[in-house]
Design a protein around this motif. Structure first.
Motif, short mmCIF file in Angstrom:
data_model
loop_
_atom_site.label_atom_id
_atom_site.label_comp_id
_atom_site.label_asym_id
_atom_site.label_seq_id
_atom_site.Cartn_x
_atom_site.Cartn_y
_atom_site.Cartn_z
N PRO A 144 0.83 -1.21 0.00
CA PRO A 144 0.00 0.00 0.00
C PRO A 144 0.86 1.25 0.00
N GLY A 145 0.43 2.27 -0.71
CA GLY A 145 1.19 3.51 -0.75
C GLY A 145 0.34 4.66 -1.23
N ARG A 146 0.75 5.87 -0.82
CA ARG A 146 0.11 7.10 -1.28
C ARG A 146 1.20 8.15 -1.46
N VAL A 147 0.91 9.15 -2.28
CA VAL A 147 1.82 10.27 -2.53
C VAL A 147 1.12 11.55 -2.09
N LEU A 148 1.84 12.37 -1.33
CA LEU A 148 1.31 13.67 -0.90
C LEU A 148 2.15 14.77 -1.54
N VAL A 149 1.55 15.58 -2.41
CA VAL A 149 2.26 16.66 -3.11
C VAL A 149 2.05 17.96 -2.36
N LEU A 150 3.17 18.61 -2.01
CA LEU A 150 3.14 19.93 -1.38
C LEU A 150 3.66 20.92 -2.41
N SER A 151 2.76 21.62 -3.10
CA SER A 151 3.16 22.45 -4.24
C SER A 151 2.12 23.52 -4.49
N ASP A 152 2.50 24.49 -5.34
CA ASP A 152 1.54 25.51 -5.77
C ASP A 152 0.81 25.09 -7.04
N GLY A 153 1.19 23.93 -7.59
CA GLY A 153 0.52 23.42 -8.79
C GLY A 153 1.17 23.83 -10.09
N LYS A 154 2.15 24.73 -10.06
CA LYS A 154 2.85 25.11 -11.29
C LYS A 154 3.84 24.01 -11.65
N TRP A 155 3.96 23.72 -12.94
CA TRP A 155 4.92 22.72 -13.37
C TRP A 155 5.52 23.11 -14.71
N THR A 156 6.73 22.63 -14.95
CA THR A 156 7.42 22.83 -16.22
C THR A 156 7.90 21.47 -16.71
N GLY A 157 8.26 21.37 -17.98
CA GLY A 157 8.72 20.10 -18.53
C GLY A 157 7.56 19.23 -18.94
N ARG A 158 7.69 17.93 -18.75
CA ARG A 158 6.68 16.96 -19.16
C ARG A 158 5.43 17.07 -18.29
N ASP A 159 4.30 16.77 -18.90
CA ASP A 159 3.02 16.85 -18.19
C ASP A 159 2.97 15.80 -17.09
N PRO A 160 2.74 16.21 -15.83
CA PRO A 160 2.69 15.23 -14.74
C PRO A 160 1.48 14.31 -14.80
N ALA A 161 0.52 14.60 -15.67
CA ALA A 161 -0.65 13.73 -15.77
C ALA A 161 -0.27 12.32 -16.20
N THR A 162 0.78 12.17 -17.00
CA THR A 162 1.21 10.83 -17.41
C THR A 162 1.72 10.03 -16.22
#
Length: 937
Positions: free
Chosen positions: A143-161
């Motif tokens: 079992p695992g989960r990921v917790l993202v601490l961010s403002d939501g801005k991203w550069t480079g490849r789309d994180p949706a993949t």
């Protein structure tokens, strides 16, 4: 229970047959043997039990980019601390940080988080790679989960993949948004300048300004350090345009900086300034770097020789790609390496190798090895080597190195090393440069001196190299006076004619100088010199003390706040003290055939040099002029360094050791010839080829246009693009791309442009010389680009929606949200332990019969009770009856009389059958007591 290899159950058939047909003697042994067989077969089947489990791994993905709020570090650490407090016994927590790069700050484990240490580069938000790294930390099937601490801005490849991959593995991505306030954000939306223009051409620059409300703004436009336009202007809410005009002058690169300011405090001030670059085509000048700047005598000689030269002092040079792109070549006239700095030398060397630029060095006591270029990034492009060869040493040398090993030396410098490790490498560098007959001693100093290597000849000290490299910081401070006293006492024992002390200390933590002035006066009377290597800058609190020590010790004081430079600085001081690599005697010169390849004339007869730097020609280098002395050393050497050119002139061009050559009538033409060869010939592309570039959406599109009416392809192999990515103060990054066909007449290469970097591309077309394009850049880091309201939150919600996560306000509930997954517990080890126990019990039973002991004790007790009962019966039978009981005598007893008529004792007749059986049973019991472990026969 689950058996993963049930095929082994077939072994029960032969083992059962063995157990049945060859039985053991007792019931206990048979039971133990059956248990042993069953346990062994079960172990071979690998049994496991299935239990539900929620224990798992949570990976925190922390955004460390520049767009995050100022309090991000504290907020992220607090979030991680809250997660740690709510962890269960078998849960694990991991941390991944990201910016331009991604770093695993902590692998999955229990315990307290030590904090963020990795340098990930804040000019980008590579969220895609961060999520990929986080998924790699979650064990498969766990079992695992990921917790993202961010403002939501991203550069480079789309994180949706990456979110889709997480969903496929059943790992949900939760988020907690940390962002700057976007209200009242005044920003430069876009800053446009032409990619290249002709000299004398006028052109426009356009800036689009985004304002949240109608207001008056202040603006200022600079080209280089010159203000072109400044003032105030009223702008409406939304987008408005500022237009500026300029005129191209000298060929090279024009760098523009635009700054705006509003009436209210701006939450994102980074997007209130922007820059743009414009290339100006045409022949570019040569850059001369000298202490005298424009007053340099060499600059005047070059101008007299017809060379277009721009003279600067080292302090006026920034050593960036956009600055170097203004020039055809760089000439370093007797300049210390430390005045360029390691990043500057890295940038200059890369510019020569990758873009076709040129570099030329002249000699002097601040150049080549004495100037600190030995083991420097620039040395690799030089056509001569700078080592100190032992066969050319005339005087022996003794050096004592006194090293600061105080607490400040334990600070990390990256790569798993601390400051002390690099100081150790610097000391080892001194050892490597000395000859076998030289002497070396090493002292480590904190609050007292500690002899690491006692003064001895180098051939003996080489065996102590391990001790030198293993010195550790021991805490406390460095007592300067104690260090000088210990070093002076040690070096006084030296036999060498030249005696020198190198004192290494922290420029911000040098304590207890004591009466160092009087001590240094005595040291100088003993003909001993003292140099100081200060870790820090001249602005540090103890810098003046260290400078005074070097001045009174007739040595040199070096400062560097980059520990990576320590080995080079230690080597530089060793070269300076050895005084064997700069020849101070006038020396005649001889031209060789290689001089003509530089464009020189063989009928020239240059006069003697006043002095020169002793170097050694590298293989494949062109020797143009050689000294006519015992060394026959190169006076002028040149070669092709990658795509560019490098030339070394060993003599001092303008100074004490310039000699008669400085007054030679043809000196201007001589130096101009060397400079022109270094700059090279920048041949333009033929008319049937056109090379262009354009920056769109953070990408530089470089295109090569071919003539549509061509009859054949102009090259056999595809052109390549050499690209430099430069950030001020850092070594440039390199990449090579192959241009690809986009249409029948067009080839293209796509170059990413990141953050604040400058990109300089050079095209290598087969059969033609390399062609450099003007440098390009972004207005500012995409991290600060104004965005639509809620766009960052939408990006995070999208990731959560794809993977099944959600926004997390209650962090403690995150562990409870881990999916319950079956956990299989392997039982094989426990079954094997049981089998071993059964085997040992069987051995114990065979030796002691312990399992039948209790039963035997019960049998013995019963036998004893039966024996007592039999004795009572026998006594009763033998008892003589009284006269009153004669009539009651049982018929089995017959009374007889003797001859005198007295009655005789009755003789018993045959015993009853029941008494015989009891006797048999008693006999059997006695036999068992005598032989408890055997079988009755």
């Amino acid at each position: 229970m689950l058996l993963t290899q049930p095929i082994w159950l077939l072994l029960l058939i032969p083992l059962g047959a063995v157990w049945f047909f060859w039985p053991l003697p007792t019931r206990g042994l048979r039971v133990l043997r059956a248990a042993l067989f069953a346990a062994l077969v079960l172990a071979l089947c690998h049994p496991a039990i299935r239990l539900p489990d929620r224990a798992g791994t949570v990976v925190v993905v922390a955004d460390r980019s520049d767009s995050m709020p100022a309090e991000t570090d504290t907020a992220q650490k607090e979030t991680i601390a809250l997660l740690q407090k709510s962890m269960r016994a078998r849960d694990q927590l991991a941390v991944v940080s990201f910016g331009r790069q991604t770093a695993v700050e902590r692998s999955p484990q229990q315990g307290e988080f030590a904090g963020f240490t990795a340098q990930v580069g804040g000019d980008q938000s590579n969220l895609h790679d961060a999520l990929e790294s986080a998924l790699a930390l979650v064990p498969p099937g766990s079992p695992g989960r990921v917790l993202v601490l961010s403002d939501g801005k991203w550069t480079g490849r789309d994180p949706a993949t990456a979110a889709a991959r997480a969903a496929g593995r059943g790992v949900a991505i939760d988020y907690r948004r940390l962002a700057r306030a976007q209200a009242h954000d005044l920003a430069i939306q876009e800053f446009q300048a032409p990619e290249s223009v002709q000299p004398g051409q006028s052109y426009m620059l356009n800036a689009w300004v985004s304002s949240p409300t109608p207001q008056e703004i202040q603006y200022e436009l600079k080209r280089g350090g010159q203000v072109l336009s400044a003032g105030a202007r009223s702008v409406p809410a939304g987008l408005s345009r500022l237009i500026f005009r300029d005129r191209a002058t000298q060929a090279g690169v024009a760098e523009y900086h635009l700054r705006i300011a509003g009436a209210e405090k701006d939450p994102v001030p980074e997007n209130n300034q922007a820059r743009a670059l414009t290339g100006i085509r045409g022949p570019r000048p040569l850059l001369l770097v000298a202490e005298a700047g424009a007053k340099s005598g060499l600059a005047q000689l070059l101008q007299r020789g017809g060379v277009d030269v721009t003279a600067r002092t080292p302090a006026e040079c920034r050593w960036t790609l956009e600055e170097l792109a203004r020039y055809s070549a760089v000439l370093l006239e007797n300049v210390l390496a430390e005045q360029l700095g390691v990043p500057g030398m890295e940038t200059l060397a890369a510019w020569v190798e990758e873009t076709g630029g040129g570099v030329m060095l002249t000699g002097g006591k601040k150049s080549y090895a004495p100037g600190g270029y030995f083991k420097s990034p620039l040395e690799r492009v030089l056509p001569v080597s700078l080592e100190m060869r032992k066969e050319h040493r005339k005087l022996n040398l003794a050096i004592v190195v006194a090293l600061d090993r105080s607490g400040s030396m334990a600070a990390s410098v990256g790569g798993g090393r601390v400051k002390m490790d690099l100081a150790n490498l610097g000391t080892a560098q001194v050892l490597d440069l000395l000859s076998e007959s030289d002497e070396l001693g090493v002292i480590a100093v904190d609050t007292s001196p500690h002899t690491i290597v006692d003064l001895s000849t180098v051939d003996r000290v080489r065996g102590e190299r391990g001790k030198i490299l293993s010195m550790k910081s021991m805490g406390g401070g460095i007592y300067i006076y104690e260090a000088l006293v210990a070093a002076s006492k040690m070096i006084l024992r030296a036999k060498a004619s030249t005696k020198h002390i190198i004192l290494f200390a922290d420029a911000a933590d040098s304590e207890q100088p004591g009466n160092y002035r009087e001590l240094l006066e005595q040291i100088r009377k003993a003909d001993i010199t003292v140099s100081v290597v200060g870790l820090g800058t001249t602005a540090d609190k103890d810098a003046e003390l260290l400078q005074d020590i070097a001045r009174r010790g007739a040595g040199t004081c070096y400062f560097s706040n980059n520990p990576e430079e320590l080995p080079r600085i230690f080597a530089q001081d060793t070269f300076t003290v050895a005084r064997s690599t700069f020849i101070e005697e006038p020396t005649a010169l001889k031209l060789t055939g290689g001089f003509t390849t530089l464009g020189g004339r063989m009928d020239w007869q240059p006069p003697m040099l006043g002095g020169y730097n002793l170097t050694y020609l590298r293989p494949e280098a062109n020797l143009a002029i050689v000294t006519q002395d015992e060394f026959a050393a190169p006076a002028v050497a040149a070669w092709q360094a990658g795509a560019g050119r490098a030339l070394c002139y060993a003599g001092e061009a303008d100074g004490q050791f310039a000699g008669a050559l400085a007054k030679w009538a043809q000196a201007g033409d001589f130096y101009a010839t060397l400079a022109r060869w270094t700059a090279g010939d920048k041949t333009p592309l033929p008319d049937n080829l056109l090379l262009t570039q354009e920056v769109r959406d953070g990408v530089d599109y470089v295109q090569l246009h071919l003539d549509p009416e061509r009859r054949e392809e102009p090259f056999a192999t595809l052109p390549r693009l050499r690209v430099l990515h430069g950030i001020p103060g850092q070594p440039p990054g390199k990449m090579t791309l192959t241009m690809q066909w986009k249409t029948a007449d067009l080839l293209e290469a796509v170059v990413p442009v990141r953050g604040q970097e400058t990109v300089l591309a050079t095209a290598e077309i087969p059969g033609l010389k390399a062609v450099s394009l003007p440098p390009v850049c972004l207005p500012y880091s995409p991290e600060f680009a104004p965005e639509q309201a809620g766009k960052g939150r939408e990006a995070l919600e999208k990731l959560a929606g794809i993977s099944g996560g959600q926004e997390r306000a209650n962090l403690a509930a995150l562990w409870q949200a881990l999916p319950a997954q079956p956990q299989f517990i392997e039982l094989t080890p426990w079954v094997i332990v049981f089998a071993i126990a059964a085997f040992l019990l069987e051995i114990l039973e065979r030796r002691t019969g312990w399992m039948g002991l209790a039963r035997r004790r019960r049998t013995v007790a019963a036998t004893a009770a039966g024996a007592k009962a039999g004795e009572r019966e026998t006594v009763a039978e033998k008892r003589v009856p009284r006269a009153a009981e004669v009539g009651k005598i049982p018929p089995a007893v017959v009374a007889t009389t003797v001859g005198n008529g007295d009655p005789a004792v009755a003789a018993p007749v045959a015993a009853p059958e029941a008494n015989v059986g009891d006797a048999m049973r008693q006999a059997s019991r006695r036999a068992q007591l005598k032989n408890p472990g055997g079988r009755s026969k």
